[in-house]
Design an enzyme around this catalytic site. Structure first.
Site, PDB file in Angstrom:
ATOM      1  N   ARG A  96     -10.321  -0.864  14.777  1.00 45.14           N
ATOM      2  CA  ARG A  96     -10.064   0.020  13.646  1.00 45.14           C
ATOM      3  C   ARG A  96     -10.856  -0.439  12.427  1.00 45.14           C
ATOM      4  NH1 ARG A  96      -4.155   0.743  10.846  1.00 45.14           N
ATOM      5  NH2 ARG A  96      -4.678  -1.312  10.032  1.00 45.14           N
ATOM      6  N   MET A 128      13.618  23.291   4.155  1.00 45.16           N
ATOM      7  CA  MET A 128      12.975  22.654   3.010  1.00 45.16           C
ATOM      8  C   MET A 128      13.975  21.977   2.077  1.00 45.16           C
ATOM      9  SD  MET A 128      10.397  24.163   0.099  1.00 45.16           S
ATOM     10  CE  MET A 128       9.145  24.758   1.210  1.00 45.16           C
ATOM     11  N   TYR A 154      16.438  28.871  10.851  1.00 46.20           N
ATOM     12  CA  TYR A 154      15.426  29.853  11.223  1.00 46.20           C
ATOM     13  C   TYR A 154      15.209  29.871  12.730  1.00 46.20           C
ATOM     14  CZ  TYR A 154      14.233  29.514   6.277  1.00 46.20           C
ATOM     15  OH  TYR A 154      14.271  29.518   4.914  1.00 46.20           O
ATOM     16  N   LYS A 170       0.844  -1.201   0.000  1.00 46.29           N
ATOM     17  CA  LYS A 170       0.000   0.000   0.000  1.00 46.29           C
ATOM     18  C   LYS A 170       0.882   1.256   0.000  1.00 46.29           C
ATOM     19  CE  LYS A 170      -0.272  -0.410   5.032  1.00 46.29           C
ATOM     20  NZ  LYS A 170      -1.084  -0.974   6.152  1.00 46.29           N
TER      21      LYS A 170
END
Ligand SMILES: *Cc1c(COP(=O)(O)O)cnc(C)c1O
Length: 348
Positions: free
Chosen positions: A130, A293, A246, A37
């Site tokens: 589930r 990123m 950052y 999957k």
């Protein structure tokens, strides 16, 4: 290793085949099915499944109908493909057109399966709460459908001593007895390592095929299938108090050297691993200080030559360690690997 000009994801299908053999040995006698999957856990469902088919795997599991259709095109008719979403409204024609086996998961799906022309499987919930029929519903509906496979899924298999495993096993014994003609499947990767009681006929190998340990930590028997490397673009000197990246991500507490690595969260390095994970550079583990990123920042002392590749994930920087550092599971690390890194398949 040669210098890289960009991040590279090597997917080693020989390692995948090795891991299948490890699972098969551990599951002694049970058949190993492959869970492919989410595009083969992000590594490419087609190349992964084709190689596993060549290794003798004949049963494959996907989550979605569309994944099953794509896999059928890739594999041809010589495989059984189970769709874990089951028989959703409006999906019967497409399921049967592609020869897919829905895993019935609700009483409504069992009712809808009455005229289904293809083979069927059924999932019973034995305690994960589930997916799957309750045992009561399974008792009530057992005569209504003929299934080739009855399965359940364990919620705590990566913790072998958790008492929920034995409780689920006991309920599965009862569920399995309702479908005496069907093959039975209880364990996924971790379940395959829980011992003979949990094996049944088919184990559903997922993360351990791709190198993840059954107990969420590196298992020396399993090989890394995915190796993510990226170039070291620059080496910089910091003084105490210098802040890199950052905001508050990292402040040097002393004079130190850092390496700027050409891969970031857009390449699939989970940002929350910063500060905790270790990557591999110049033959040694190095602290991963920040993930942006496109770039990541690592701690260096005796800097390797610029351009030397940094291993973010692989045989040294292990998948389960990265997952733990990022506060997640190995499965999520793999499915987040993006397509920006150059992909290279070995053993296809
Ligand atoms: C994803 C999944 C698996 C595979 O689990 P792993 O932990 O990756 O081995 C097996 N069975 C079901 C029902 C699943 O959803």
């Amino acid at each position: 290793m040669t210098a890289l000009d960009r991040a590279r994801l090597v997917i080693d299908l020989d390692a995948l085949a090795h891991n299948r053999a490890v699972l098969a040995a551990e599951a002694a006698g049970a058949e190993v099915a492959a869970v492919v999957k989410a595009d083969g856990y992000g590594l490419g469902a087609t190349p992964v499944a084709r190689r596993l088919l060549a290794e003798g795997v004949t049963r494959f599991f996907v989550a979605r109908l569309a994944e099953g259709e794509a896999l059928r095109s890739a594999l041809g008719r010589n495989a059984t493909i189970y769709v874990l979403d089951g028989l959703l409204p409006g999906s019967a024609d497409r399921l049967s057109a592609s020869g897919l086996t829905p895993v019935l998961a609700t009483p409504a799906q069992v009712a809808a399966a009455a005229g289904f022309p293809g083979s069927l499987a059924i999932q019973v919930d034995t305690g994960m709460h589930r997916q799957g029929l309750t045992l009561d519903d399974a008792r009530r509906l057992a005569g209504a459908v003929e299934v080739d496979l009855v399965m359940s899924h364990l919620g705590s298999a990566s913790e072998p001593r958790d008492a929920r495993n034995a409780a689920q096993l006991e309920l599965f014994r009862a569920a399995r007895a309702l479908f005496p003609a069907a093959k039975a499947s209880l364990g996924a990767s971790a379940g395959a390592f829980l011992g003979p009681d949990y094996r049944y006929d088919v184990v559903r190998g997922g993360i351990s095929l791709y190198g993840g340990g059954p107990e969420d930590r590196p298992d020396p028997r399993l090989k890394a299938v995915a190796t993510l490397t990226a170039p070291l673009l620059d080496v910089r000197n910091l003084q105490a108090g210098d802040r890199v990246s950052y905001g508050e991500v990292f402040t040097a507490d002393r004079a130190m050297r850092v390496g700027i690595v050409g891969a970031g969260y857009a390449d699939g390095i989970v940002r929350s691993a910063a500060g905790k994970a270790r990557v591999w550079a110049g033959g040694r583990p190095r602290r991963l200080l920040a993930v942006n990123m496109d770039l990541s920042i690592i701690e260096l002392d005796d800097a390797p030559a610029s351009g030397a590749p940094v291993e973010i994930l692989g045989e040294n920087a292990r998948l389960d360690d990265l997952a733990q550092a990022a506060g997640t599971v190995a499965h999520e690390i793999l499915v987040r690997l993006s397509t920006r890194a150059e992909r290279i398949y070995r053993g296809a």
